[in-house]
Design a protein around this motif. Structure first.
Motif, PDB file in Angstrom:
ATOM      1  N   UNK A 144      78.786  22.377  79.033  1.00 23.85           N
ATOM      2  CA  UNK A 144      77.521  22.751  78.048  1.00 23.85           C
ATOM      3  C   UNK A 144      78.035  23.542  76.996  1.00 23.85           C
ATOM      4  N   UNK A 145      78.858  24.583  77.221  1.00 18.22           N
ATOM      5  CA  UNK A 145      79.519  25.458  76.156  1.00 18.22           C
ATOM      6  C   UNK A 145      80.146  24.627  75.109  1.00 18.22           C
ATOM      7  N   UNK A 146      80.815  23.529  75.384  1.00 24.60           N
ATOM      8  CA  UNK A 146      81.604  22.613  74.615  1.00 24.60           C
ATOM      9  C   UNK A 146      80.558  21.671  73.616  1.00 24.60           C
ATOM     10  N   UNK A 147      79.446  21.335  74.307  1.00 20.48           N
ATOM     11  CA  UNK A 147      78.650  20.564  73.670  1.00 20.48           C
ATOM     12  C   UNK A 147      78.070  21.586  72.596  1.00 20.48           C
ATOM     13  N   UNK A 193      78.984  24.047  71.068  1.00 18.27           N
ATOM     14  CA  UNK A 193      80.145  24.454  70.241  1.00 18.27           C
ATOM     15  C   UNK A 193      80.391  23.548  69.223  1.00 18.27           C
ATOM     16  N   UNK A 194      80.230  22.338  69.466  1.00 18.17           N
ATOM     17  CA  UNK A 194      80.529  20.955  68.773  1.00 18.17           C
ATOM     18  C   UNK A 194      79.201  20.771  67.856  1.00 18.17           C
ATOM     19  N   UNK A 195      78.237  20.522  68.451  1.00 17.12           N
ATOM     20  CA  UNK A 195      77.001  19.970  67.956  1.00 17.12           C
ATOM     21  C   UNK A 195      75.854  21.149  67.477  1.00 17.12           C
ATOM     22  N   UNK A 196      75.895  22.301  68.314  1.00 19.88           N
ATOM     23  CA  UNK A 196      74.996  23.282  67.761  1.00 19.88           C
ATOM     24  C   UNK A 196      75.880  24.681  67.501  1.00 19.88           C
ATOM     25  N   UNK A 197      76.516  24.777  66.601  1.00 18.78           N
ATOM     26  CA  UNK A 197      77.191  25.951  66.536  1.00 18.78           C
ATOM     27  C   UNK A 197      76.496  27.312  66.293  1.00 18.78           C
ATOM     28  N   UNK A 198      75.146  27.118  65.759  1.00 17.47           N
ATOM     29  CA  UNK A 198      74.304  28.214  65.695  1.00 17.47           C
ATOM     30  C   UNK A 198      73.866  28.579  66.991  1.00 17.47           C
ATOM     31  N   UNK A 199      73.376  27.659  67.807  1.00 17.97           N
ATOM     32  CA  UNK A 199      73.038  27.866  69.115  1.00 17.97           C
ATOM     33  C   UNK A 199      74.263  28.515  69.831  1.00 17.97           C
ATOM     34  N   UNK A 200      75.150  28.094  69.865  1.00 15.85           N
ATOM     35  CA  UNK A 200      76.367  28.456  70.391  1.00 15.85           C
ATOM     36  C   UNK A 200      76.714  29.813  70.262  1.00 15.85           C
ATOM     37  N   UNK A 201      76.544  30.529  68.951  1.00 17.46           N
ATOM     38  CA  UNK A 201      76.887  31.595  68.764  1.00 17.46           C
ATOM     39  C   UNK A 201      75.643  32.461  69.144  1.00 17.46           C
ATOM     40  N   UNK A 202      74.390  32.139  69.357  1.00 17.52           N
ATOM     41  CA  UNK A 202      73.265  32.781  69.821  1.00 17.52           C
ATOM     42  C   UNK A 202      73.319  33.182  71.177  1.00 17.52           C
ATOM     43  N   UNK A 203      73.808  32.009  71.882  1.00 22.69           N
ATOM     44  CA  UNK A 203      73.832  32.091  73.437  1.00 22.69           C
ATOM     45  C   UNK A 203      74.929  33.007  73.848  1.00 22.69           C
ATOM     46  N   UNK A 204      76.228  32.960  73.056  1.00 21.78           N
ATOM     47  CA  UNK A 204      77.237  33.947  73.422  1.00 21.78           C
ATOM     48  C   UNK A 204      76.868  35.334  73.158  1.00 21.78           C
ATOM     49  N   UNK A 205      76.343  35.327  71.957  1.00 24.89           N
ATOM     50  CA  UNK A 205      75.802  36.897  71.638  1.00 24.89           C
ATOM     51  C   UNK A 205      74.776  37.641  72.851  1.00 24.89           C
ATOM     52  N   UNK A 246      72.029  27.453  81.505  1.00 24.36           N
ATOM     53  CA  UNK A 246      73.155  28.212  81.618  1.00 24.36           C
ATOM     54  C   UNK A 246      73.181  29.160  82.824  1.00 24.36           C
ATOM     55  N   UNK A 247      71.730  29.920  82.674  1.00 26.27           N
ATOM     56  CA  UNK A 247      71.641  30.541  83.550  1.00 26.27           C
ATOM     57  C   UNK A 247      71.417  30.097  85.161  1.00 26.27           C
ATOM     58  N   UNK A 277      70.051  19.639  81.141  1.00 20.22           N
ATOM     59  CA  UNK A 277      68.926  19.225  81.474  1.00 20.22           C
ATOM     60  C   UNK A 277      68.689  19.945  82.991  1.00 20.22           C
ATOM     61  N   UNK A 278      69.647  20.674  83.236  1.00 18.27           N
ATOM     62  CA  UNK A 278      69.640  21.397  84.634  1.00 18.27           C
ATOM     63  C   UNK A 278      68.419  22.275  84.825  1.00 18.27           C
ATOM     64  N   UNK A 279      67.961  22.978  83.782  1.00 23.96           N
ATOM     65  CA  UNK A 279      66.506  23.686  83.918  1.00 23.96           C
ATOM     66  C   UNK A 279      65.672  22.866  84.383  1.00 23.96           C
TER      67      UNK A 279
END
Length: 445
Positions: free
Chosen positions: A400-403, A405-417, A359-360, A204-206
């Motif tokens: 946030x990254x761990x969250x 990775x576990x719950x939104x793997x597609x989003x995690x990959x997108x954010x990392x890329x 994250x930003x 929620x930091x944003x």
């Protein structure tokens, strides 16, 4: 025009940036992560944001012109590369914020109007297009207004912020009364444990980033050295109080509905104890709030883009335009930011967009706290407050990254890329003189 902003207008600007769209977009996500302790997540995020605000105010004492984190890095680290990377990171956060507001606008528009449109596609079948279309249109509308140089006046902005606070205040007070009578109010303290609330706070930091837009407009304030700190230290606690009250009411009364409809959580909750009229009022307030937040953020981020271009921290073409001397952002910057925002809003998920933006700001605010802590002796400020902010941001980032990775793997990959691409582009751009030299040397051999 020409009239300096006082404390009331400065507080309105900061609150407009936070309450303008944040609560409407992130509430459902926070509840989905932490349930009844959603209020605690907002409180934790607010405390870290307040520490970051203290760091910004402290760092700003030695800076003679607006610019926020980018100028702080230039002043205290004397590094164009670091300043440019901070500026690019901020732009990424603003793009995510605007996409989040546009996504929420589209969701509440569909909920309020009942419009349901689908586009038949081969293989995947019918794809809903009403929400993406509404998100796209609202971004396009404010891109056009900013290109034309149309802005809300100070009076209109004050009135809009007052209306937003009034609507959410009535929602919270009526909801608390309703829940008290039913005996359903709970703080969920028996479920506090683990890292759920901290993870939700990171997500929620944003919603707490709007106050730092004040640091771009401090030249427009009457006595900014006095007005700016007071506005920051008033606006953040007020936003936290509103977020906490709304979270308590919503989770206590309709937790299941909020989880089922995270994108329109407030409107769904209002319908339960305020009826159809209350749901419509909250929906209309969400439309106005998110639209206003898009407009304000687009303007401020366009001016930041212009400053980065003028300092050779962005390619010149991005800031090209014939209106960069009259206070209006350059056309090319508005168009570029609007196009990327529209793409994120149409193609992204609310969870992905929110996490991306959070994250930003975690990175930038954590950096500001570290900078204030490092220079605390020279600034004459407390070491404890920025230290708390730094620890908070340091905890938010991996959680946030761990969250994801576990719950939104597609989003995690997108954010990392996307993160790798952005950082790579930054390094290539800021190291380009050395690279050019090496290429020329290799060609001449």
């Amino acid at each position: 025009m020409g009239e300096k902003l006082g404390l009331r207008s400065a507080v309105s600007m900061a609150l407009g940036g936070m309450i303008g769209g944040g609560i409407y977009a992130v509430l459902g996500i926070v509840v989905a992560i932490t349930g009844a302790t959603a209020w605690l997540a907002f409180l934790l995020a607010g405390v870290v944001a307040l520490c970051a605000g203290y760091a910004y105010v402290s760092l700003n004492r030695r800076v003679g012109h607006p610019g926020g984190a980018v100028v702080f890095v230039q002043e205290y680290l004397d590094s164009a590369t670091a300043a440019g990377m901070v500026g690019w990171t901020l732009l990424v956060g603003y793009l995510g914020s605007m996409a989040m507001y546009a996504f929420a606008f589209g969701s509440y528009f569909v909920d309020l109007t009942g419009v349901s449109l689908s586009l038949p596609l081969p293989v995947v079948g019918a794809v809903p297009v009403a929400r993406p279309a509404a998100s796209l249109l609202v971004v396009a509308a404010f891109v056009a207004l900013n290109v034309l140089g149309v802005r809300e006046t100070g009076v209109v902005e004050d009135l809009l912020v007052a209306a937003k606070i009034a609507v959410l205040g009535v929602f919270a007070l009526v909801g608390l009364h309703y829940g008290w009578q039913r005996g359903s109010l709970t703080l969920g303290l028996d479920g506090v444990g683990g890292a759920g609330a901290l993870t939700a706070a990171a997500s929620s930091f944003v919603a707490f980033q709007g106050w730092q837009l004040l640091f771009y407009d401090q030249d427009s304030m009457a006595n900014p050295r006095r007005t700016l700190p007071r506005a920051v230290f008033v606006a953040i606690p007020v936003a936290v109080a509103i977020y906490v009250a709304v979270a308590v009411v919503t989770v206590a009364l309709v937790p299941d509905l909020v989880r089922q409809h995270p994108e329109t959580a407030l409107a769904v909750a209002a319908g339960e104890f305020l009826g159809p009229v209350g749901r419509a009022v909250i929906g209309a307030s969400a439309l106005v709030s998110t639209a206003s937040a898009i407009n304000a953020t687009l303007f401020s981020s366009s001016l930041l883009t212009q400053r980065l271009v003028s300092d050779d921290l962005l390619p010149p073409r991005i800031g090209a335009g014939d209106r960069d001397t009259d206070g209006a952002p350059p056309t090319s910057a508005v168009l570029a930011l609007g196009t990327i925002t529209a793409g994120f809003a149409v193609l992204g998920s609310l969870q992905g967009i929110t996490s991306f933006a959070s994250l930003s700001f975690i990175v930038v605010f954590g950096g500001a706290c570290a900078l204030a802590l490092r220079n605390a002796g020279n600034l004459g400020c407390s070491r404890l407050v920025p230290a708390v902010g730094l620890v908070g941001c340091g905890a938010f980032l991996p959680l946030l990254f761990l969250r994801l990775y576990r719950a939104e793997p597609a989003t995690f990959r997108t954010v990392v890329v996307v993160g790798v691409v952005v950082v790579s582009m930054e390094l290539l751009y800021f190291r380009r003189p050395g690279l050019y030299k090496r290429v020329r040397e290799s060609l001449t051999r």
